[in-house]
Design a protein around this motif. Structure first.
Motif, PDB file in Angstrom:
ATOM      1  N   ASP A  12      15.383  -7.561   0.430  1.00 48.92           N
ATOM      2  CA  ASP A  12      16.705  -7.191  -0.045  1.00 48.92           C
ATOM      3  C   ASP A  12      16.974  -7.842  -1.401  1.00 48.92           C
ATOM      4  N   GLY A  13      17.527  -7.048  -2.315  1.00 47.85           N
ATOM      5  CA  GLY A  13      17.830  -7.553  -3.642  1.00 47.85           C
ATOM      6  C   GLY A  13      16.717  -7.394  -4.648  1.00 47.85           C
ATOM      7  N   SER A  14      15.572  -6.845  -4.232  1.00 48.99           N
ATOM      8  CA  SER A  14      14.422  -6.750  -5.136  1.00 48.99           C
ATOM      9  C   SER A  14      14.492  -5.559  -6.088  1.00 48.99           C
ATOM     10  N   PHE A 149      15.464 -15.869  -5.616  1.00 46.09           N
ATOM     11  CA  PHE A 149      16.118 -14.855  -6.441  1.00 46.09           C
ATOM     12  C   PHE A 149      16.793 -13.804  -5.564  1.00 46.09           C
ATOM     13  N   SER A 150      16.159 -13.462  -4.459  1.00 48.64           N
ATOM     14  CA  SER A 150      16.665 -12.412  -3.579  1.00 48.64           C
ATOM     15  C   SER A 150      18.066 -12.707  -3.065  1.00 48.64           C
ATOM     16  N   LYS A 151      18.277 -13.904  -2.541  1.00 51.01           N
ATOM     17  CA  LYS A 151      19.554 -14.245  -1.931  1.00 51.01           C
ATOM     18  C   LYS A 151      20.692 -14.082  -2.926  1.00 51.01           C
ATOM     19  N   GLU A 152      20.461 -14.522  -4.160  1.00 48.21           N
ATOM     20  CA  GLU A 152      21.495 -14.421  -5.197  1.00 48.21           C
ATOM     21  C   GLU A 152      21.797 -12.967  -5.537  1.00 48.21           C
ATOM     22  N   LYS A 157      25.198  -7.404  -4.980  1.00 45.15           N
ATOM     23  CA  LYS A 157      25.120  -5.969  -4.724  1.00 45.15           C
ATOM     24  C   LYS A 157      26.507  -5.327  -4.747  1.00 45.15           C
ATOM     25  N   LYS A 158      26.530  -4.075  -5.140  1.00 47.38           N
ATOM     26  CA  LYS A 158      27.772  -3.320  -5.061  1.00 47.38           C
ATOM     27  C   LYS A 158      28.142  -3.122  -3.597  1.00 47.38           C
ATOM     28  N   LYS A 159      29.395  -2.775  -3.359  1.00 41.73           N
ATOM     29  CA  LYS A 159      29.872  -2.525  -2.002  1.00 41.73           C
ATOM     30  C   LYS A 159      29.003  -1.453  -1.344  1.00 41.73           C
ATOM     31  N   ARG A 160      28.514  -1.748  -0.141  1.00 45.93           N
ATOM     32  CA  ARG A 160      27.696  -0.795   0.596  1.00 45.93           C
ATOM     33  C   ARG A 160      28.563   0.136   1.423  1.00 45.93           C
ATOM     34  N   SER A 161      28.087   1.346   1.688  1.00 41.14           N
ATOM     35  CA  SER A 161      28.875   2.328   2.418  1.00 41.14           C
ATOM     36  C   SER A 161      29.077   1.952   3.880  1.00 41.14           C
ATOM     37  N   GLY A 175      17.642 -18.102   7.334  1.00 45.63           N
ATOM     38  CA  GLY A 175      16.187 -18.146   7.416  1.00 45.63           C
ATOM     39  C   GLY A 175      15.521 -16.804   7.658  1.00 45.63           C
ATOM     40  N   TYR A 176      16.314 -15.765   7.908  1.00 45.03           N
ATOM     41  CA  TYR A 176      15.732 -14.466   8.266  1.00 45.03           C
ATOM     42  C   TYR A 176      15.007 -13.825   7.082  1.00 45.03           C
ATOM     43  N   LEU A 177      15.643 -13.788   5.909  1.00 45.42           N
ATOM     44  CA  LEU A 177      15.011 -13.147   4.760  1.00 45.42           C
ATOM     45  C   LEU A 177      13.722 -13.853   4.358  1.00 45.42           C
ATOM     46  N   GLU A 178      13.674 -15.170   4.548  1.00 48.70           N
ATOM     47  CA  GLU A 178      12.442 -15.899   4.264  1.00 48.70           C
ATOM     48  C   GLU A 178      11.303 -15.406   5.146  1.00 48.70           C
TER      49      GLU A 178
END
Length: 222
Positions: A12-14, A149-152, A157-161, A175-178
């Protein structure tokens, strides 16, 4: 001529969605027939809507929903779109996917102990590629973005639907994204993905630089 299925993966965020959209526009300008699919399709498929509910926590907390059940939701969203996807490939389109089967594998297997992950990844591949008979990608780009970088970027991110929150129940889990990133790195090696390093010497590469790398690789494979 049969089309090409090109998928863009990463944590996420990449920038998966951004890079998929840029690739679509560039290929159109090059005179190619192109279609884009984003998974999940929160607003356009039945199961996409249910995935939004899951990520909002309507089915329980992060730990309440077994990864197999969550995986089936994500796989069913793709299955709903399979007829159109197959038709586009048969019609000779470049089909660009923002996330695909391997996102399901990375995100859901990360909920298991490391010793159990490979078995669950194979279970997802059986579900999506053998039972649901989805086509396998011709090319998979992995946007390798370090977790710090991902977490930041997720928070920017823009508002998600599907949610009003800054993070959904998976993103907010400590710890999940790691763990997801670790699984993606394993998949990148085992599946021989086309890895793109999104950071150089602690500096995030410009979006356009990453786009040119992807585009040049796609056009070189014609």
């Amino acid at each position: 001529m049969k089309g090409k299925l090109i998928t863009v993966e990463g944590i996420d965020g990449s920038g998966k969605g951004t890079q998929a959209e840029l690739l679509v526009e560039a290929l159109k300008k090059a005179g190619k027939k192109v279609k884009m699919y984003s998974f999940p399709a929160y607003e356009t498929t039945f199961f996409g809507g249910e995935i939004g509910a899951f990520l909002r926590g309507e089915f329980g907390t992060f730990d309440d929903v077994h990864p197999k059940l969550a995986s089936i939701l994500f796989a069913s969203d793709r299955l709903e779109q399979k007829p159109a996807l197959i038709r586009d490939l048969d019609d000779g389109f470049y089909v660009i996917c923002d996330r695909y089967v391997e996102s399901n594998a990375a995100h859901q297997s990360a909920k298991f102990a490391e010793s159990e992950r490979s078995g669950f990844i194979e279970w997802i591949k059986t579900l999506e590629y053998k039972v649901n008979q989805l086509p396998k990608p011709d090319m998979t780009f992995f946007l390798d973005l370090p977790i710090e970088f991902s977490k930041e970027l997720v928070l920017k991110k823009k508002k998600r639907s599907y949610t009003d929150e800054k993070e959904d129940i998976q993103e907010a889990q400590h710890g999940y994204l790691e763990k997801v990133y670790h699984v993606y790195k394993q998949l990148e090696i085992s599946e021989s993905w086309l890895k793109i390093d999104c950071v150089n010497e602690d500096t995030l590469l410009p979006i356009e630089t990453i786009h040119k790398i992807i585009l040049n690789r796609v056009l070189s494979e014609q």
